[in-house]
Design a protein around this motif. Structure first.
Motif, PDB file in Angstrom:
ATOM      1  N   HIS A 105      66.776  89.085  68.610  1.00 16.24           N
ATOM      2  CA  HIS A 105      67.352  88.731  69.909  1.00 16.24           C
ATOM      3  C   HIS A 105      68.298  87.537  69.754  1.00 16.24           C
ATOM      4  O   HIS A 105      67.882  86.433  69.431  1.00 16.24           O
ATOM      5  CB  HIS A 105      66.245  88.387  70.896  1.00 16.24           C
ATOM      6  N   MET A 106      69.596  87.782  70.044  1.00 19.41           N
ATOM      7  CA  MET A 106      70.617  86.741  69.892  1.00 19.41           C
ATOM      8  C   MET A 106      71.450  86.602  71.167  1.00 19.41           C
ATOM      9  O   MET A 106      72.589  86.183  71.125  1.00 19.41           O
ATOM     10  CB  MET A 106      71.535  87.078  68.716  1.00 19.41           C
ATOM     11  N   TYR A 107      70.886  86.997  72.312  1.00 19.72           N
ATOM     12  CA  TYR A 107      71.599  86.929  73.589  1.00 19.72           C
ATOM     13  C   TYR A 107      72.877  87.761  73.555  1.00 19.72           C
ATOM     14  O   TYR A 107      73.848  87.471  74.241  1.00 19.72           O
ATOM     15  CB  TYR A 107      71.924  85.486  73.963  1.00 19.72           C
ATOM     16  N   TYR A 108      72.887  88.817  72.728  1.00 25.59           N
ATOM     17  CA  TYR A 108      74.096  89.614  72.557  1.00 25.59           C
ATOM     18  C   TYR A 108      74.472  90.360  73.832  1.00 25.59           C
ATOM     19  O   TYR A 108      75.651  90.548  74.124  1.00 25.59           O
ATOM     20  CB  TYR A 108      73.912  90.616  71.413  1.00 25.59           C
ATOM     21  N   PHE A 109      73.479  90.812  74.617  1.00 28.43           N
ATOM     22  CA  PHE A 109      73.787  91.584  75.817  1.00 28.43           C
ATOM     23  C   PHE A 109      74.594  90.742  76.807  1.00 28.43           C
ATOM     24  O   PHE A 109      75.575  91.202  77.397  1.00 28.43           O
ATOM     25  CB  PHE A 109      72.494  92.082  76.464  1.00 28.43           C
ATOM     26  N   GLY A 110      74.183  89.499  76.978  1.00 28.70           N
ATOM     27  CA  GLY A 110      74.908  88.625  77.896  1.00 28.70           C
ATOM     28  C   GLY A 110      76.302  88.304  77.420  1.00 28.70           C
ATOM     29  O   GLY A 110      77.250  88.256  78.219  1.00 28.70           O
ATOM     30  N   PHE A 111      76.448  88.081  76.112  1.00 30.65           N
ATOM     31  CA  PHE A 111      77.782  87.786  75.589  1.00 30.65           C
ATOM     32  C   PHE A 111      78.688  89.005  75.690  1.00 30.65           C
ATOM     33  O   PHE A 111      79.871  88.890  76.012  1.00 30.65           O
ATOM     34  CB  PHE A 111      77.690  87.301  74.141  1.00 30.65           C
ATOM     35  N   TYR A 112      78.119  90.190  75.409  1.00 31.40           N
ATOM     36  CA  TYR A 112      78.913  91.410  75.578  1.00 31.40           C
ATOM     37  C   TYR A 112      79.391  91.541  77.013  1.00 31.40           C
ATOM     38  O   TYR A 112      80.556  91.851  77.280  1.00 31.40           O
ATOM     39  CB  TYR A 112      78.088  92.639  75.185  1.00 31.40           C
ATOM     40  N   THR A 113      78.490  91.286  77.963  1.00 31.28           N
ATOM     41  CA  THR A 113      78.855  91.376  79.381  1.00 31.28           C
ATOM     42  C   THR A 113      79.961  90.386  79.727  1.00 31.28           C
ATOM     43  O   THR A 113      80.924  90.727  80.418  1.00 31.28           O
ATOM     44  CB  THR A 113      77.609  91.105  80.248  1.00 31.28           C
ATOM     45  N   ALA A 114      79.833  89.155  79.235  1.00 33.94           N
ATOM     46  CA  ALA A 114      80.836  88.124  79.530  1.00 33.94           C
ATOM     47  C   ALA A 114      82.190  88.484  78.931  1.00 33.94           C
ATOM     48  O   ALA A 114      83.236  88.345  79.587  1.00 33.94           O
ATOM     49  CB  ALA A 114      80.363  86.775  78.992  1.00 33.94           C
ATOM     50  N   PHE A 115      82.196  88.940  77.675  1.00 27.76           N
ATOM     51  CA  PHE A 115      83.456  89.289  77.026  1.00 27.76           C
ATOM     52  C   PHE A 115      84.117  90.482  77.710  1.00 27.76           C
ATOM     53  O   PHE A 115      85.337  90.529  77.897  1.00 27.76           O
ATOM     54  CB  PHE A 115      83.225  89.596  75.547  1.00 27.76           C
ATOM     55  N   SER A 116      83.302  91.482  78.078  1.00 32.86           N
ATOM     56  CA  SER A 116      83.851  92.657  78.740  1.00 32.86           C
ATOM     57  C   SER A 116      84.431  92.304  80.098  1.00 32.86           C
ATOM     58  O   SER A 116      85.508  92.788  80.475  1.00 32.86           O
ATOM     59  CB  SER A 116      82.767  93.729  78.900  1.00 32.86           C
TER      60      SER A 116
END
Length: 741
Positions: free
Chosen positions: A167-178
């Motif tokens: 778990h690296m908070y990737y889902f949130g970063f993907y959402t922010a970048f998108s």
């Protein structure tokens, strides 16, 4: 993997059928649905509380395992039946502010506002469109062979599972970048990470500091359990979400362009989406992990998949509550059967083996044609090297070799050859048909729209085709240099054989200046480069009826300006065509076939005395067209037999009563607002604040300027049916407007 051509012709009425089902279901949404979602939300919190108790207090041999799994199920429920649907506005019209899409706060490591931008504005409108839908591969992985191959995909089998398991908070970063990319904001900017940083800080404080400290001697149990629960919950949720658009039974598409009809939109949603068949064994185990949750009225276990195992229904009815989506499953099955469309399902148990195999195969630059036999790449080494070269530079391959379905919007086409005419004043281009356009047909007089990047501007221009499709393996256009002509001069100066140009769409063969049937005695009047559609008509006559009594009156500035001079003389020599050349300036003495005259009623009467009994086709500058129309009318030609084409846009009717009205126009992505009157087009409004909008004909025909409209009314919105995508060049505001610019 075989892909259908987008779009096949389906029976009209699909969108009406979907709308009818939606309206019937939406009318039922009320207190029952609100009671259901309240119960689910309370159950989710009960699961989270029990997870905390197990991790903090223990009491059972498997308390950490059970607590972590319950935490994961809480996160899955927070996303599925709850957040995913609440943020779609499923309950906005009901009397409970807690479940309003603008106020709901979920226990997911992603900012809800950024998720709405990413999901509502990008994923749903552009579902499974390569290079547009950020959920297709989540901007980083290659999971469909129709996606372009980029260099980092070579190691995706190693790092994609690794990311899911750590778990690296990737889902949130993907959402922010998108969200940033969707709104046109810079991705690598501190402001892009601001909201997500707040989410991370809150989660890290709660799960990794506060709760473990409160657990006292069970500090490590709580810390590990929270981390494992978050990782399992996020990973499980993403696996389910990924399943719905990446399995082998769904399709991916090129951008269908602004002309996608409502029927085609719903067809794409159906073909691009799958439901999944749940695993009874997995469900049974997960339910056993919830046995000690003390909650009096637990809902059916299906809520943990709400909107995910009915994802096809969700993409047809995105703001229906998930319980209503489940009610409509049989109706949607019957609708798909009625329109000969697939109702996709995929076994959840097959997902991980399929995903691992797909990640391994697609680490190489194989497309749909080579998916089952990657060794086919060795048979085309030059093409393979080009794929590697583009991917290594992180550039999209303009030949689109990966997706088998043809591209019909913004298609890249190769220039086969070019030739200079009229002492360098014009250049003709032979352009290969894009891949998959073999069956495209067009008539003499048709035109094609070309998109060109000139400096910082994206411009679209229309060019008549010199040939019809009979036996044609290529398109042929001619472009004349004009003073201050940005596109025409750019094409003449910069485009040569081997280059690629962008065709906005297939040729347009509609309008009064298209020769579908041969006229008995045509008169063609051409001025300058207006000879191009006329030449296609003459070529058609020469091929099919060379004895036709045809006349060409060709007007130019001087003898050097005559385009296709030699071909016209050859056509006149071998057919019954009379070619008459006229110039403003005195022609050379050797050119006895050129007269120094301008168009007039007397000229028409002298050279075509029976013009009133013929069909007249005119393509020339606007002034010449107007004169020709007047003179032909004076000579007795009926208006119905006067045919013309001009790419000069007609004046937009700007009602005087709108001059005093004021409307607020908001450009969402640019974060700019301004007030305009009712006589200002939305294109003019955008340009006035420095927003670059691709434009072409500026009369709403080429559709280069089509833009999404989030709210508001223009004069184009008739009978209350508001358009979601409009041509801003000819749209006048009739209310406050919000645009996707």
């Amino acid at each position: 993997m075989t892909r259908s051509i987008i779009y096949r012709s389906i029976e009209p009425g699909l969108s009406a059928a979907v709308t009818e089902l939606y309206e019937e279901a939406k009318a039922k949404v009320g207190d029952e649905d609100l009671a259901h979602i309240r119960n689910v939300a309370a159950y989710s919190q009960a699961i989270k509380e029990r997870s905390r108790e197990l991790l903090r207090d223990g009491g059972t041999p498997d308390s950490v395992r059970r607590g972590a799994v319950q935490y994961a199920l809480h996160m899955l429920l927070e996303f599925s039946e709850l957040g995913h649907n609440i943020l779609h506005g499923s309950y906005d019209h009901l009397d409970d502010e807690q479940f309003h899409s603008d106020r709901w706060q979920w226990d997911i490591n992603a900012d809800p506002n950024e998720w709405k931008v990413m999901h509502h504005q990008n994923h749903h409108p552009f579902t499974n469109i390569v290079d547009k839908d950020h959920d297709l591969g989540y901007m980083v992985a290659r999971v469909q062979p129709g996606q372009d191959w980029l260099a980092h995909h070579v190691a995706q089998l190693a790092w994609v599972p690794g990311v899911l398991l750590s778990h690296m908070y990737y889902f949130g970063f993907y959402t922010a970048f998108s969200a940033a990319r969707t709104e046109g904001r810079p991705i690598l900017h501190p402001a892009t990470a601001k909201a997500m940083s707040t989410v991370i800080a809150e989660h890290a404080w709660r799960d990794y500091i506060r709760e473990p400290l409160l657990a006292g001697p069970r500090f490590l149990h709580t810390l590990v359990g929270n981390h494992v629960g978050t990782t399992l919950g996020t990973g499980f949720t993403l696996l389910l979400v990924a399943l719905e658009h990446h399995t082998p039974n769904v399709e991916v598409f090129h951008d269908p362009g602004p002309d996608e009809t409502p029927d085609q939109y719903y067809e794409r949603q159906i073909r691009a989406t799958t439901n999944f068949d749940r695993s009874a064994r997995l469900d049974s185990w997960l339910q056993s992990m919830l046995a000690d949750v003390d909650y009096p009225t637990p809902p059916d276990f299906e809520v943990f998949y709400g909107g995910l195992d009915t994802h096809l229904e969700h993409h047809l009815f995105p703001d229906l509550p998930p319980n209503r989506q489940r009610e409509l499953q049989q109706d949607v099955r019957e609708l798909c059967a009625r329109y000969d469309l697939p109702y996709n399902t995929f076994p959840f148990a097959d997902l991980i083996p399929f995903a691992l195999r797909q990640l391994a195969i697609l680490a190489f630059p194989v497309g749909e044609r080579e998916g089952r036999n990657p060794l086919r790449l060795l048979r085309a080494p030059f093409d393979t090297v080009k794929r590697l070269a583009y991917g290594a530079r992180f550039k999209l391959n303009p030949e689109s070799p990966y997706l088998e379905a043809p591209r019909f919007f913004d298609a890249k086409a190769k220039v086969l050859s070019s030739k200079v005419h009229a002492d360098g004043q014009a250049r003709s281009f032979k352009i290969a048909r894009p891949r998959g356009w073999d069956d495209i047909t067009w008539d003499a007089g048709a035109f094609v729209s070309v998109r060109v990047e000139v400096g910082d501007e994206t411009l679209v221009r229309q060019y008549s085709l010199l040939n019809d499709s009979a036996g044609a393996e290529h398109f042929e256009i001619c472009v004349k240099r004009v003073q201050d002509g940005r596109v025409s001069n750019h094409l003449n100066r910069a485009v040569r054989s081997g280059h690629r140009i962008t065709l906005v769409g297939p040729p347009t063969s509609v309008g009064p200046f298209v020769l579908k049937e041969l006229p008995k005695r045509p008169v063609f009047v051409a001025g300058g480069v207006g000879i191009t559609p006329v030449l296609s008509m003459i070529r058609k006559i020469a091929r099919e009826a060379p004895d036709t009594d045809a006349v060409l009156l060709y007007f130019n500035r001087d003898a050097r300006s005559i385009i296709f001079d030699r071909e016209l003389r050859d056509l006149a020599a071998r057919t019954n065509l009379r070619v008459l050349n006229f110039c403003d300036e005195q022609p050379p003495a050797r050119r006895k076939d050129i007269l120094q005259e301008r168009i007039s009623a007397d000229l028409l009467q002298r050279f075509v005395p029976d013009i009133a009994e013929r069909d007249v086709y005119v393509c020339a500058p606007g002034a010449v067209i107007d004169l020709a129309r007047t003179f032909c009318s004076e000579l007795g030609l009926p208006e119905t037999r006067f045919h013309t084409e001009s790419f000069v846009p007609p004046a937009l009717e700007r009602p005087s009563e709108g001059a005093d009205d004021s409307y607020r126009v908001k450009f969402r992505r640019s974060e700019i607002e301004l007030d305009v009157d009712g006589c200002t087009t939305l294109l003019e409004a955008a340009r006035s604040v420095g927003i670059d909008v691709p434009s072409g004909c500026e009369r709403g025909l080429c559709r280069a300027c089509v833009t999404g409209k989030f709210r508001g009314v223009t004069q184009l919105d008739e009978s209350g049916a508001q358009l979601a995508r409009i041509t801003v060049c000819n749209s006048l505001p009739r209310s406050d407007i919000e645009l996707d610019l």
